[in-house]
Design an enzyme around this catalytic site. Structure first.
Site, PDB file in Angstrom:
ATOM      1  N   GLY A  13      -0.823  -0.942  13.951  1.00  0.00           N
ATOM      2  CA  GLY A  13       0.287   0.387  14.679  1.00  0.00           C
ATOM      3  C   GLY A  13       1.959  -0.076  13.670  1.00  0.00           C
ATOM      4  O   GLY A  13       2.525   0.072  14.109  1.00  0.00           O
ATOM      5  N   LYS A  84      15.322  14.638   0.911  1.00  0.00           N
ATOM      6  CA  LYS A  84      14.529  14.551  -0.542  1.00  0.00           C
ATOM      7  C   LYS A  84      14.424  15.466  -1.577  1.00  0.00           C
ATOM      8  O   LYS A  84      13.618  16.640  -0.722  1.00  0.00           O
ATOM      9  CB  LYS A  84      13.934  13.577  -0.501  1.00  0.00           C
ATOM     10  CG  LYS A  84      13.113  12.938  -1.516  1.00  0.00           C
ATOM     11  CD  LYS A  84      11.872  11.789  -1.843  1.00  0.00           C
ATOM     12  CE  LYS A  84      11.513  11.777  -3.120  1.00  0.00           C
ATOM     13  NZ  LYS A  84      10.331  10.900  -2.939  1.00  0.00           N
ATOM     14  N   GLU A 356       6.693   6.671  -7.000  1.00  0.00           N
ATOM     15  CA  GLU A 356       6.453   8.081  -6.590  1.00  0.00           C
ATOM     16  C   GLU A 356       5.933   8.440  -5.144  1.00  0.00           C
ATOM     17  O   GLU A 356       6.350   9.405  -4.743  1.00  0.00           O
ATOM     18  CB  GLU A 356       5.935   8.851  -7.532  1.00  0.00           C
ATOM     19  CG  GLU A 356       6.462   9.031  -9.050  1.00  0.00           C
ATOM     20  CD  GLU A 356       6.697  10.700  -8.707  1.00  0.00           C
ATOM     21  OE1 GLU A 356       7.609  10.774  -8.439  1.00  0.00           O
ATOM     22  OE2 GLU A 356       7.228  11.451 -10.580  1.00  0.00           O
ATOM     23  N   ILE A 360       2.609   7.097   1.978  1.00  0.00           N
ATOM     24  CA  ILE A 360       2.692   7.605   3.537  1.00  0.00           C
ATOM     25  C   ILE A 360       1.439   9.173   3.301  1.00  0.00           C
ATOM     26  O   ILE A 360       1.104   9.934   3.707  1.00  0.00           O
ATOM     27  CB  ILE A 360       3.594   8.055   4.430  1.00  0.00           C
ATOM     28  CG1 ILE A 360       4.157   6.805   3.948  1.00  0.00           C
ATOM     29  CG2 ILE A 360       3.956   9.413   5.087  1.00  0.00           C
ATOM     30  CD1 ILE A 360       6.036   6.751   4.846  1.00  0.00           C
TER      31      ILE A 360
HETATM   32  C1  LIG Z   1       8.259  -2.151  -1.344  1.00  0.00           C
HETATM   33  C2  LIG Z   1       7.268  -1.642  -0.453  1.00  0.00           C
HETATM   34  C3  LIG Z   1       8.099  -0.090  -0.798  1.00  0.00           C
HETATM   35  C4  LIG Z   1       7.666   1.240  -0.651  1.00  0.00           C
HETATM   36  N1  LIG Z   1       8.164   2.446  -0.315  1.00  0.00           N
HETATM   37  C5  LIG Z   1       7.758   3.289  -0.238  1.00  0.00           C
HETATM   38  C6  LIG Z   1       8.085   4.723  -0.095  1.00  0.00           C
HETATM   39  O1  LIG Z   1       8.947   4.869  -0.415  1.00  0.00           O
HETATM   40  N2  LIG Z   1       7.186   5.770   0.179  1.00  0.00           N
HETATM   41  C7  LIG Z   1       5.670   5.567   0.561  1.00  0.00           C
HETATM   42  O2  LIG Z   1       4.881   6.392   1.121  1.00  0.00           O
HETATM   43  N3  LIG Z   1       5.476   4.219   0.420  1.00  0.00           N
HETATM   44  C8  LIG Z   1       6.094   3.806   0.599  1.00  0.00           C
HETATM   45  N4  LIG Z   1       5.448   2.477   0.353  1.00  0.00           N
HETATM   46  C9  LIG Z   1       4.278   2.188   1.185  1.00  0.00           C
HETATM   47  C10 LIG Z   1       4.363   1.902   2.626  1.00  0.00           C
HETATM   48  O3  LIG Z   1       4.870   0.784   3.340  1.00  0.00           O
HETATM   49  C11 LIG Z   1       3.404   2.117   3.372  1.00  0.00           C
HETATM   50  O4  LIG Z   1       2.603   3.236   3.656  1.00  0.00           O
HETATM   51  C12 LIG Z   1       3.511   2.234   5.457  1.00  0.00           C
HETATM   52  O5  LIG Z   1       4.744   1.414   6.173  1.00  0.00           O
HETATM   53  C13 LIG Z   1       2.317   2.191   6.329  1.00  0.00           C
HETATM   54  O6  LIG Z   1       1.361   0.754   6.324  1.00  0.00           O
HETATM   55  P1  LIG Z   1       0.571   0.398   7.087  1.00  0.00           P
HETATM   56  O7  LIG Z   1       1.024   0.921   8.454  1.00  0.00           O
HETATM   57  O8  LIG Z   1      -0.648   0.513   6.163  1.00  0.00           O
HETATM   58  O9  LIG Z   1       0.937  -0.966   6.893  1.00  0.00           O
HETATM   59  P2  LIG Z   1       1.398  -2.564   7.329  1.00  0.00           P
HETATM   60  O10 LIG Z   1       2.794  -1.803   7.734  1.00  0.00           O
HETATM   61  O11 LIG Z   1       2.260  -3.770   7.446  1.00  0.00           O
HETATM   62  O12 LIG Z   1       1.325  -2.242   9.342  1.00  0.00           O
HETATM   63  C14 LIG Z   1      -0.175  -3.080   9.718  1.00  0.00           C
HETATM   64  C15 LIG Z   1      -0.458  -3.237  11.294  1.00  0.00           C
HETATM   65  O13 LIG Z   1      -1.604  -3.808  11.401  1.00  0.00           O
HETATM   66  C16 LIG Z   1      -1.239  -4.822  12.625  1.00  0.00           C
HETATM   67  N5  LIG Z   1      -2.487  -5.778  12.350  1.00  0.00           N
HETATM   68  C17 LIG Z   1      -2.304  -6.460  10.957  1.00  0.00           C
HETATM   69  N6  LIG Z   1      -3.822  -7.895  11.862  1.00  0.00           N
HETATM   70  C18 LIG Z   1      -4.157  -7.626  12.509  1.00  0.00           C
HETATM   71  C19 LIG Z   1      -4.897  -7.697  14.010  1.00  0.00           C
HETATM   72  N7  LIG Z   1      -5.467  -8.999  13.790  1.00  0.00           N
HETATM   73  N8  LIG Z   1      -4.652  -7.095  15.083  1.00  0.00           N
HETATM   74  C20 LIG Z   1      -4.547  -5.859  15.055  1.00  0.00           C
HETATM   75  N9  LIG Z   1      -3.674  -5.555  14.179  1.00  0.00           N
HETATM   76  C21 LIG Z   1      -3.045  -6.351  13.252  1.00  0.00           C
HETATM   77  C22 LIG Z   1       0.329  -4.670  12.454  1.00  0.00           C
HETATM   78  O14 LIG Z   1       0.308  -5.810  13.658  1.00  0.00           O
HETATM   79  C23 LIG Z   1       0.723  -3.984  11.899  1.00  0.00           C
HETATM   80  O15 LIG Z   1       0.730  -3.180  12.880  1.00  0.00           O
HETATM   81  C24 LIG Z   1       6.325   0.670   0.101  1.00  0.00           C
HETATM   82  C25 LIG Z   1       5.990  -0.034   0.062  1.00  0.00           C
HETATM   83  C26 LIG Z   1       6.404  -1.237  -0.369  1.00  0.00           C
HETATM   84  C27 LIG Z   1       4.798  -2.594  -0.187  1.00  0.00           C
END
Ligand SMILES: Cc1cc2nc3c(=O)[nH]c(=O)nc-3n(C[C@H](O)[C@H](O)[C@H](O)COP(=O)(O)OP(=O)(O)OC[C@H]3O[C@@H](n4cnc5c(N)ncnc54)[C@H](O)[C@@H]3O)c2cc1C
Length: 554
Positions: A13, A84, A356, A360
């Site tokens: 999520g 932006k 870059e 997302i």
């Molecule tokens: C330093 C940094 C800077 C960034 N800057 C940018 C940017 O400027 N622009 C951009 O587009 N992207 C950027 N990103 C990437 C961006 O942060 C991610 O693409 C975005 O936040 C989405 O993350 P996610 O939802 O894939 O993972 P997460 O936010 O890690 O979510 C993972 C989810 O999985 C769930 N989960 C995990 N294990 C379980 C389990 N066992 N059971 C049920 N649920 C579970 C967690 O509860 C959580 O809800 C950056 C990343 C980093 C590290």
């Protein structure tokens, strides 16, 4: 007999999970293609927080928000967003004449002059002496650089939602963005389960048959989407699909991130700032109420304490709002993002470091492609292979694009920057393109994918990197010098008019705050009547630069 998929389970999520939920639900539950509807359940662990970064976006997001029938004013207000217009790169070169050199990768550009690309004329003739403008390519092919340095928004006060004369994206608060998407997805029918996946049950085909939840017991799945972040809970852990590291190409594997207050009386520039530091680079992302900032670095060259010190020193007297925290980054891609009945999206699928702001956008692309390849209960291999090839190419192409920023610089003042110049690998395709670009400016026939970054983006970076000591000889785009100079003078005059019409950045944010109706987007029932202004609703991906004529009508 194969049947249409009726249930999709999303695990995770964060921004990825909720964006996927909103997009898939919009098309599959409310669209016409699946009259019986597809029910979508999102499972999110209360024990594992979201990563909480990812605050700069690309212009493709506008199309997605608009096709989701989200109010732009509400989105901007609820996510603490700013505009932006591109990314400004500072200190990525050795200082020249005592001044640090900068370059800009804008979201507006791509003019043709007399049917020709004006970049060659810029190299050949430069600027007339009496024209006092920033000579970088991004400033010659569009007005985004000038608007950004004048603190303008990309819109006139009367522009319709998602419209404006300049290409733009947003900076958003990552946590608020995920929560806003959640509110919309749930209001439109996505089921939300707060529980932790403890284990995975597989069937005789090797597909995931069910998830074992900590509280809820067995949860059967049909198509399951892994949005569990860097851990790749289903795709890498349960299905054991290998992860291909990009560490030979992209050195950075850590971030130290912190939020800081705006300075007293400071104006908000509509740009992401990327400033090179000793062992990596620092992002600074303006939100309406704070900055998100962080030092993306390589743990082979600097440890956590030193990185934190260097970050805080680089921020001067900016007041921190939270303690800096370290994030370990898994940089690379899962070999196949789709295996059997499991599709990985977001960080579970891959990540090419945030230089870059592409992560997302990758989710957005993957959702579009998934909708085009939506399987039946048989999970036929051909669409799955197509999806996997497209996603792998996308990651590899963006990795190569980032390689331009990192490997073409002339800094050699620290071991990190020397390694960037001398040790970091470039793919064969990138080497091929670089050789080609020495002789001919980038164009749309180059042997690379340009779904996200077109040849204009490549050209802005190459020019920013001073890649051309002498103009390439091939190509017939050179303009007569008088035509070139006329173009520049007209362009600069047009710019003056445009800048006068654009609302100031903060003024536009305030106006949108006044227009926002809180809860309006979630209350809307999708009509599928929204016609995105920059691209086709969930059709082909939208590239980063918005070309074309600029209307000056007020
Ligand atoms: C330093 C940094 C800077 C960034 N800057 C940018 C940017 O400027 N622009 C951009 O587009 N992207 C950027 N990103 C990437 C961006 O942060 C991610 O693409 C975005 O936040 C989405 O993350 P996610 O939802 O894939 O993972 P997460 O936010 O890690 O979510 C993972 C989810 O999985 C769930 N989960 C995990 N294990 C379980 C389990 N066992 N059971 C049920 N649920 C579970 C967690 O509860 C959580 O809800 C950056 C990343 C980093 C590290």
């Amino acid at each position: 007999m194969a049947k249409p998929i009726r249930n999709i389970t999303i695990v995770g999520g964060g921004t990825t999970g909720w964006l996927a939920a909103a997009v898939l639900n919009h098309r599959l539950q409310w669209g016409f293609a699946h009259p019986e509807g597809v029910s979508i359940t999102l499972i999110e662990s209360p024990e594992v927080p979201i990563i909480g970064v990812g605050e700069a976006t690309l212009p493709g997001l506008l199309t997605t928000l608009q096709s989701l029938e989200i109010s732009e004013a509400e989105f901007v207000t609820r996510t603490n967003a700013t505009f932006k217009l591109g990314v400004k790169f500072d200190d990525w070169h050795s200082p020249k004449g005592g001044k640090p050199s900068s370059y800009f990768h804008p979201f507006t550009g791509g003019v043709q002059v007399a049917g020709r690309n004006p970049a060659l004329s810029l190299l050949r003739y430069g600027l007339p002496e009496d024209l006092d403008i920033d000579p970088q390519l991004g400033n010659i092919i569009g007005h985004g650089v000038a608007a950004a340095s004048s603190f303008k928004s990309p819109k006139r006060p009367t522009d319709a939602p998602y419209q404006g004369p300049l290409g733009y994206a947003y900076h958003v608060d990552a946590t608020l963005f995920a929560a806003f998407l959640q509110e919309i997805a749930v209001a439109r029918g996505v089921s939300h389960v707060t529980d932790t996946v403890r284990s995975v049950e597989r069937n005789e085909r090797g597909h995931i048959a069910a998830l074992q939840l900590a509280e809820g017991g067995r949860h059967e799945v049909e198509l399951v989407i892994d949005c569990s972040g860097f851990r790749g809970l289903l795709i890498n852990q349960a299905l054991e699909e290998p992860f291909i590291s990009f560490s030979d190409y992209l050195l950075n594997d850590r971030a130290v991130v912190v939020q800081v207050k705006h300075g007293e009386g400071e104006r908000l520039a509509p740009v992401t700032n990327s400033t090179a530091l000793g062992s990596g680079w620092r992002f600074r992302i303006p939100l309406q109420s704070r900055y998100g900032t962080g030092y993306i670095h390589s743990s082979a060259f600097i440890d956590r304490a030193a990185a934190t010190d260097e970050l805080m020193a680089s921020l001067g007297d900016a007041e921190k709002m939270v303690e800096p925290r370290e994030i370990r980054m898994r940089v690379g891609r899962t070999r196949r993002s789709w295996v059997g009945n499991c599709v990985a999206l977001g960080l579970a699928s891959g990540f090419v470091e945030p230089l870059e702001s592409t992560a997302i956008q990758f989710v957005d692309h993957a959702c579009r492609r998934l909708l085009q390849c939506l399987p039946s209960s048989d999970f036929e291999p051909a669409p799955i292979e197509k999806f996997n090839t497209q996603m792998a190419d996308l990651y590899d192409d963006v990795r190569d694009f980032l390689g331009l920023h990192f490997t073409l610089g002339d800094r050699d003042d620290t071991p990190y920057w020397r390694a960037m110049r001398n040790e970091v690998k470039r793919s064969d395709k990138l080497e091929e393109c670089l050789a080609l670009w020495k002789d001919a400016l980038p164009d749309s026939y180059d042997p690379r994918r340009s779904d996200i970054f077109t040849f204009w983006s490549v050209a802005c970076v190459l020019f920013g990197k001073n890649y051309y000591d002498t103009p390439p000889l091939s190509g017939s785009d050179l303009l007569p010098q008088s035509v070139w100079e006329n173009y520049l003078r007209n362009f600069v005059n047009m710019r003056k008019g445009l800048l006068g019409l654009l609302a100031g950045h903060e003024e536009m944010l305030r106006l949108m705050g006044e227009q926002a109706v809180i809860g309006e987007s979630a209350a809307r029932r999708p009509s599928h009547n929204a016609v995105p202004v920059r691209g086709v609703a969930l059709g082909p991906p939208v590239p980063v630069m918005m070309p074309g004529p600029i209307s000056l009508a007020s």
